[in-house]
Design a protein around this motif. Structure first.
Motif, PDB file in Angstrom:
ATOM      1  N   SER A  15     -50.769   1.622  20.683  1.00 16.70           N
ATOM      2  CA  SER A  15     -50.598   2.100  19.411  1.00 16.70           C
ATOM      3  C   SER A  15     -51.276   1.267  18.212  1.00 16.70           C
ATOM      4  CB  SER A  15     -49.014   2.213  19.171  1.00 16.70           C
ATOM      5  OG  SER A  15     -48.426   0.745  18.990  1.00 16.70           O
ATOM      6  N   GLN A  16     -51.336   0.086  18.382  1.00 13.42           N
ATOM      7  CA  GLN A  16     -52.173  -0.782  17.314  1.00 13.42           C
ATOM      8  C   GLN A  16     -53.654  -0.621  17.290  1.00 13.42           C
ATOM      9  OE1 GLN A  16     -50.068  -2.694  15.283  1.00 13.42           O
ATOM     10  NE2 GLN A  16     -48.515  -1.296  16.217  1.00 13.42           N
ATOM     11  N   ARG A  17     -54.360  -0.067  18.313  1.00 16.90           N
ATOM     12  CA  ARG A  17     -55.533   0.154  18.210  1.00 16.90           C
ATOM     13  C   ARG A  17     -55.969   1.176  16.817  1.00 16.90           C
ATOM     14  NH1 ARG A  17     -56.716   1.534  24.470  1.00 16.90           N
ATOM     15  NH2 ARG A  17     -55.566   3.360  23.772  1.00 16.90           N
ATOM     16  N   GLY A  18     -57.400   0.843  16.519  1.00 13.55           N
ATOM     17  CA  GLY A  18     -57.755   1.642  15.354  1.00 13.55           C
ATOM     18  C   GLY A  18     -58.162   3.039  15.514  1.00 13.55           C
ATOM     19  N   GLY A  19     -58.390   4.030  14.533  1.00 16.69           N
ATOM     20  CA  GLY A  19     -58.733   5.112  14.556  1.00 16.69           C
ATOM     21  C   GLY A  19     -58.250   6.002  15.705  1.00 16.69           C
ATOM     22  N   ARG A  20     -59.290   6.900  16.444  1.00 19.02           N
ATOM     23  CA  ARG A  20     -58.955   7.801  17.425  1.00 19.02           C
ATOM     24  C   ARG A  20     -58.359   7.046  18.714  1.00 19.02           C
ATOM     25  NH1 ARG A  20     -63.999  12.035  17.011  1.00 19.02           N
ATOM     26  NH2 ARG A  20     -63.849  12.699  15.005  1.00 19.02           N
TER      27      ARG A  20
END
Length: 501
Positions: A62-67
């Protein structure tokens, strides 16, 4: 290894290169040195590894960026709260979180279905063990970005953790659980020639290892493998929890996808082999090692009007699979020796099986394969066939491969490998297919018409063995088995002694 919550770039590079052995060795070292092993079983320890990894990976994704970012399945901020607590607060928060995630998936919220199986009936360790659980979180789970670990390595590590719990699993006599050696499951998946596009089910899936073996064989071939490719069910909630996490980590399946495992009694499901909440699975392959003994209540005639007869659990699962599979589906079912020659229900089911399915291969397994002692098992390979207008049996020729005589294995002294079944695979599916099979000392055909003419349709077929191929264990293997039994007895007596104040 890096310290501190979340790790850094150096830690990410290190974690990405972790091998499964590194992960299992490190976690078992923590178990031995930092927990009270008398109070926390190996199985309970591995279960909590599953819960913590689910929450940590869910948070990381959930903390990853973008798509690349995905909506968390757990309540917002669940992992940071857990990671910062200890003592009574940790126990209360974790229990409340398990209760919330373990609720049945709400209508219109399929993204919670997998979590509901993983956390159903889950309980945290006793409050007295919260200092140990807090250390596990702070020292072994929180500092690292587990999403950077190669999927194959993390999946193999968790499967190895489960395999190391065989002593605990074998004590589950109520549901008859026992671990099947992974190499045999791989051999079965290869024999069945599973490919992308197949749908593989296991109605008594245990820890999900048969489904994982099938998925790995599928992945070795080109083609799309969808989330519906494997599905299982089991009566035991704990096994369902372990199987769910085993499949999540072993396949990279999204946490918000429909649950691959259903908790329930497959023998009560008339008309389908495995049912899932989002759809009815239409399988093309079934792989199953059902419980040979169980204290569970078998189905009766009111519940299964489609059954040919009612017997023990192996015969009931065998006919359940044979009856519910669609035409053309293929199967491999483990059965004890008694199913091959027993009277009553077993005899009826053998006869109906040969009549309604193409039972083309019987593999007699070596002794000593299973951690639970004294098990003599076989695998029946068959395909569901359409009824013939002439009334002739679907089975024409049953080939029996004897991998038992002059062969013995133990899971500690002489574990089985895939190489031990190389000759079987070559004989099972030679170039040219089943019609090109050739007879040998260990592989012989029997005409179905002759078998059906026998009283009881006896399938305990070993008369073809040469006199020098006898079912006697080599002296070294007997000595190893005795040593293994003595070691197990010593562990049990020590546990009894430790129970006294």
């Amino acid at each position: 290894m890096a310290n501190g919550y979340g790790g850094g770039a150096a830690a990410n590079r290190e974690e990405a290169s972790w091998a499964s052995e590194d992960i299992t060795n490190r976690l078992w070292r923590f178990y031995r040195e930092r927990t009270s092993t008398r109070a926390v079983t190996k199985l309970a320890f591995v279960e909590h590894i599953a819960y913590l990894l689910f929450l940590k990976l869910d948070h990381e994704r959930s903390q990853r960026g973008g798509r690349l970012s995905t909506k968390p399945v757990a309540p917002a901020g669940a992992w940071p709260r857990i990671a910062g607590l200890s003592g009574d607060e940790l126990h209360s928060e974790l229990r409340a979180l398990m209760d919330e995630l373990g609720k049945p998936s709400p209508q219109g919220a399929p993204e919670r279905e997998t979590a509901s199986v993983l956390f159903r009936d889950a309980q945290p360790w006793n409050v007295e063990r919260m200092s140990e659980l807090s250390r596990l979180i702070v020292e072994e789970i929180a500092p690292y970005r587990w999403s950077t670990v190669a999927r194959g390595e993390l999946g193999r590590a968790f499967d190895r953790l489960i395999a190391d719990c065989r002593d605990d699993i074998d004590t589950k006599i109520d549901t008859g659980q026992t671990l099947t050696p992974r190499p045999i499951l791989t051999v079965v998946a290869k024999a069945l020639a599973v490919r992308p596009g197949d749908v593989v089910i296991d109605p008594a899936c245990g820890t999900g290892s048969a489904l994982l073996a099938a998925q790995r064989i599928m992945a070795a071939h080109e083609g799309h493998i969808g989330p519906e490719a494997i599905a299982g069910a089991d009566l035991d909630a704990q096994m369902c929890r372990l199987a769910t996490m085993n499949i999540l980590l072993g396949t990279g399946r999204p946490f918000h996808a429909p649950a691959p495992i259903r908790q329930g009694d497959s023998l009560l499901a008339q008309g389908t082999a495995v049912r899932r909440s989002d759809s009815t699975i239409v399988p093309t392959v079934a792989i199953c090692n059902p419980p040979f003994k169980s204290n569970s209540t078998p189905p009766n005639a009111d519940l299964r009007t489609d059954f040919w007869s009612f017997g023990d659990f192996p015969t009931n699962f065998l006919q359940h699979i044979a009856i519910t599979l669609p035409i053309g589906a293929r199967a491999a079912v483990f059965v004890p020796d008694g199913v091959l020659f027993g009277n009553g229900a077993a005899a009826t089911i053998r006869q109906r099986l040969l009549q309604n399915c193409d039972v083309h291969t019987l593999l007699r397994l070596p002794t000593g394969l299973f951690h639970r002692k004294g098990v003599k098992a076989n695998i029946l390979f068959f395909a569901k066939a359409a009824p013939k207008p002439s009334g002739e049996p679907a089975t024409r020729t049953l080939w029996v491969y004897d991998a038992r005589s002059d062969t013995h294995h133990t899971d500690t002294g002489n574990p089985v490998t895939e190489a031990d079944f190389a000759d079987f695979l070559a004989a099972y599916r030679p170039d040219g297919g089943f019609s090109a099979r050739t007879e040998s000392d260990r592989f012989r055909p029997y005409e179905a018409s002759e078998l059906l003419d026998q009283v009881g349709t006896n399938l305990d077929l070993y008369a073809h063995l040469k006199p020098d191929l006898l079912e006697f264990e080599p002296p070294r293997d007997i000595a190893l088995r005795i040593a293994d039994e003595l070691g197990a007895a010593q562990r049990h007596f020590k546990a009894v002694a430790d129970a006294f104040k």
